[in-house]
Design a protein around this motif. Structure first.
Motif, short mmCIF file in Angstrom:
data_model
loop_
_atom_site.label_atom_id
_atom_site.label_comp_id
_atom_site.label_asym_id
_atom_site.label_seq_id
_atom_site.Cartn_x
_atom_site.Cartn_y
_atom_site.Cartn_z
N PHE A 298 0.85 -1.19 0.00
CA PHE A 298 0.00 0.00 0.00
C PHE A 298 0.89 1.25 0.00
CE2 PHE A 298 0.40 -1.70 4.34
CZ PHE A 298 1.03 -0.65 4.99
N ASP A 299 0.30 2.38 -0.28
CA ASP A 299 1.02 3.65 -0.33
C ASP A 299 1.28 4.12 1.10
OD1 ASP A 299 2.10 6.13 -0.78
OD2 ASP A 299 0.35 6.94 -1.83
N THR A 300 2.54 4.12 1.50
CA THR A 300 2.88 4.54 2.86
C THR A 300 2.91 6.05 3.02
OG1 THR A 300 5.27 4.63 2.47
CG2 THR A 300 4.34 2.48 3.12
N GLY A 301 2.95 6.78 1.92
CA GLY A 301 3.00 8.23 2.00
C GLY A 301 4.37 8.81 2.26
N LEU A 302 5.42 7.97 2.19
CA LEU A 302 6.77 8.47 2.44
C LEU A 302 7.09 9.63 1.51
CD1 LEU A 302 9.53 8.13 3.89
CD2 LEU A 302 10.20 6.66 1.97
N ALA A 303 7.55 10.74 2.08
CA ALA A 303 7.99 11.89 1.28
C ALA A 303 9.49 11.80 1.04
CB ALA A 303 7.65 13.20 2.00
N VAL A 304 9.90 12.28 -0.11
CA VAL A 304 11.33 12.38 -0.44
C VAL A 304 11.58 13.83 -0.83
CG1 VAL A 304 13.18 11.61 -1.94
CG2 VAL A 304 11.44 9.97 -1.19
N ILE A 305 12.45 14.50 -0.06
CA ILE A 305 12.71 15.92 -0.28
C ILE A 305 14.01 16.08 -1.08
CG2 ILE A 305 12.87 18.20 0.76
CD1 ILE A 305 11.72 17.06 3.32
N ALA A 306 13.92 16.74 -2.22
CA ALA A 306 15.10 17.00 -3.03
C ALA A 306 15.97 18.07 -2.37
CB ALA A 306 14.69 17.47 -4.43
N PRO A 307 17.26 18.11 -2.69
CA PRO A 307 18.13 19.16 -2.15
C PRO A 307 17.55 20.55 -2.40
CG PRO A 307 19.42 17.50 -3.26
CD PRO A 307 17.99 17.17 -3.56
N ALA A 308 17.54 21.36 -1.36
CA ALA A 308 17.05 22.75 -1.37
C ALA A 308 15.54 22.86 -1.43
CB ALA A 308 17.68 23.55 -2.51
N ASP A 309 14.83 21.74 -1.55
CA ASP A 309 13.37 21.78 -1.58
C ASP A 309 12.80 21.68 -0.16
OD1 ASP A 309 13.18 22.14 -4.27
OD2 ASP A 309 12.37 20.13 -4.72
N SER A 310 11.49 21.92 -0.07
CA SER A 310 10.81 21.88 1.22
C SER A 310 9.57 21.00 1.16
CB SER A 310 10.40 23.30 1.66
OG SER A 310 11.53 24.11 1.88
N HIS A 311 9.16 20.55 2.32
CA HIS A 311 7.92 19.78 2.49
C HIS A 311 7.12 20.45 3.59
CE1 HIS A 311 5.33 16.64 4.21
NE2 HIS A 311 5.36 16.06 3.03
N LYS A 312 5.79 20.59 3.37
CA LYS A 312 4.94 21.29 4.34
C LYS A 312 3.76 20.43 4.75
CE LYS A 312 6.09 25.88 2.53
NZ LYS A 312 5.57 27.16 2.01
N ALA A 313 3.35 20.59 5.99
CA ALA A 313 2.16 19.92 6.52
C ALA A 313 1.59 20.78 7.64
CB ALA A 313 2.50 18.52 7.03
N SER A 314 0.30 20.59 7.93
CA SER A 314 -0.31 21.38 9.00
C SER A 314 -1.54 20.67 9.55
CB SER A 314 -0.71 22.77 8.49
OG SER A 314 -1.72 22.67 7.50
N TRP A 315 -2.00 21.13 10.73
CA TRP A 315 -3.18 20.59 11.40
C TRP A 315 -3.68 21.64 12.37
CZ3 TRP A 315 1.38 17.93 10.66
CH2 TRP A 315 2.40 18.22 11.58
N ARG A 316 -4.95 21.49 12.79
CA ARG A 316 -5.55 22.50 13.68
C ARG A 316 -6.34 21.81 14.78
NH1 ARG A 316 -8.77 24.60 10.29
NH2 ARG A 316 -10.76 23.71 11.04
N ILE A 317 -6.12 22.22 16.03
CA ILE A 317 -6.87 21.72 17.17
C ILE A 317 -7.87 22.79 17.59
CG2 ILE A 317 -6.77 20.87 19.54
CD1 ILE A 317 -3.90 19.99 19.01
N SER A 318 -9.13 22.39 17.76
CA SER A 318 -10.19 23.33 18.08
C SER A 318 -11.03 22.80 19.23
CB SER A 318 -11.10 23.54 16.86
OG SER A 318 -10.36 23.90 15.72
N ALA A 319 -11.73 23.70 19.89
CA ALA A 319 -12.64 23.32 20.96
C ALA A 319 -13.99 22.90 20.39
CB ALA A 319 -12.84 24.49 21.92
N LEU A 320 -14.57 21.88 21.00
CA LEU A 320 -15.97 21.52 20.75
C LEU A 320 -16.76 22.02 21.96
CD1 LEU A 320 -15.61 17.83 19.53
CD2 LEU A 320 -15.96 19.85 18.11
N SER A 321 -17.82 22.75 21.71
CA SER A 321 -18.59 23.33 22.81
C SER A 321 -20.02 22.82 22.75
CB SER A 321 -18.59 24.85 22.72
OG SER A 321 -17.28 25.34 22.82
#
Length: 321
Positions: A298-321
């Protein structure tokens, strides 16, 4: 934003507190760790004291891999590598190399801060990667962004993710409800938690199927999920709530196709510190043992970053009321 004096740095590092509206967060510099996050004074994540060595990777930024490398060994672009076994009880390499680095502030304001550290070339991971992470509070909660830049001359394997333990304000974990929109779970060996293979969550629905909100109960989970169901904006949201519907959620986009869920069961059981104190929800850019990508059908999602390149990711935690 307030920063503690370097003359009295606590065990978890320099403390950076940011605020916006009803939210307040404290980020400890060691491991760029989310030490506390509150909404109107109530915890959204399991906190720990500043002058404490961070327990259980609680709130840490995981890189250059989240989760495990089985036996600490992998092959990349035809060459074998071996990293230290940082989970001795299971003989695995756990949660990367950045979680004990001391991150330094780059820029900041009252509601946000950017921290940076560099993973230096070392045995088993001979690449130099600068890791920049921004924690930003807004009306919708706390967003963390991680940018990895390859400062080496060669391609580098990469993965990242956070390690928050979400909490609801009332009751115990067994009584909370979980919403987890994932169709497949990665089965693991019972002793070492090494990946075995994917199965539909319906194969053991009582333990793994939380596509519709339901009570967690007494099940024990320390597994990665994938085949995530996204909304019209391409986002996935996992929710943890008490009987009144209050709690916390974490949301992320397609750059994290995996999520690890852990009910925080400790070997000592109910008497052990931190036992089932919160639910670890860890969006991941790659699967457990993704550095051994070639082993899995299956696709593990492994990233490979080339020299001088960047990889970005983000997430957000919020309150449930």
């Amino acid at each position: 934003m307030s920063v503690e004096s370097a003359a009295v740095v606590p065990a978890s590092g320099v403390q950076h507190t940011i605020t916006a509206g009803d939210y307040e967060a404290t980020i400890a510099s060691v491991g760029a760790t989310l030490r506390t996050l509150t909404y109107r004074g109530r915890d959204l994540v399991v906190p720990f004291e500043a002058d404490t060595v961070r327990p259980f990777f609680r709130g840490a930024t995981l890189a250059p891999w989240p989760n495990r490398i089985v036996d600490g060994r992998y092959e990349f672009r035809g060459r074998p590598y071996e990293v230290a076994l940082t989970e001795p009880s299971r003989q695995q390499a756990l949660h990367g190399l950045a979680s004990w680095l001391d991150f330094s502030p780059v820029e900041s304001a009252d509601s946000w801060i950017t921290l940076s550290a560099t993973i230096q070339p070392q045995q088993g991971y001979p690449w130099r990667i600068r890791v920049d992470t921004t924690f930003a509070l807004g009306a919708d909660g706390l967003t963390q962004r991680v940018t990895a830049t390859n400062l080496s001359r060669d391609f580098a394997p990469w993965g990242t993710g956070p390690h928050p333990y979400l909490v609801a304000p009332h009751g115990e974990l067994d009584e909370w409800s979980l919403t987890l929109p994932a169709a497949h779970v990665l089965t693991v060996t019972p002793d070492r938690l090494s990946p075995v293979g994917l199965q539909p969550v319906t194969a053991d629905a009582e333990r793994f199927d939380f596509r519709e909100a339901r009570t967690i109960g007494a099940v024990k989970i320390d597994h990665a999920y994938t085949d995530l169901v996204r909304d019209r904006d391409g986002l996935v949201t996992v929710r943890v709530a008490d009987a009144q519907g209050a709690g916390a959620s974490i949301t992320w986009d397609s750059r994290c196709p995996w999520v690890q869920i852990h009910t925080a069961d400790q070997p000592g059981g109910a008497g052990a510190p931190g036992h089932r104190a919160g639910l670890a929800v860890e969006p991941m850019t790659c699967a457990p043992d993704a550095f051994n990508d070639g082993r899995y059908p299956f696709d593990t999602g492994l990233a490979v970053i080339a020299p001088a390149d960047s990889h970005k990711a983000s997430w957000r935690i919020s309150a449930l009321s």
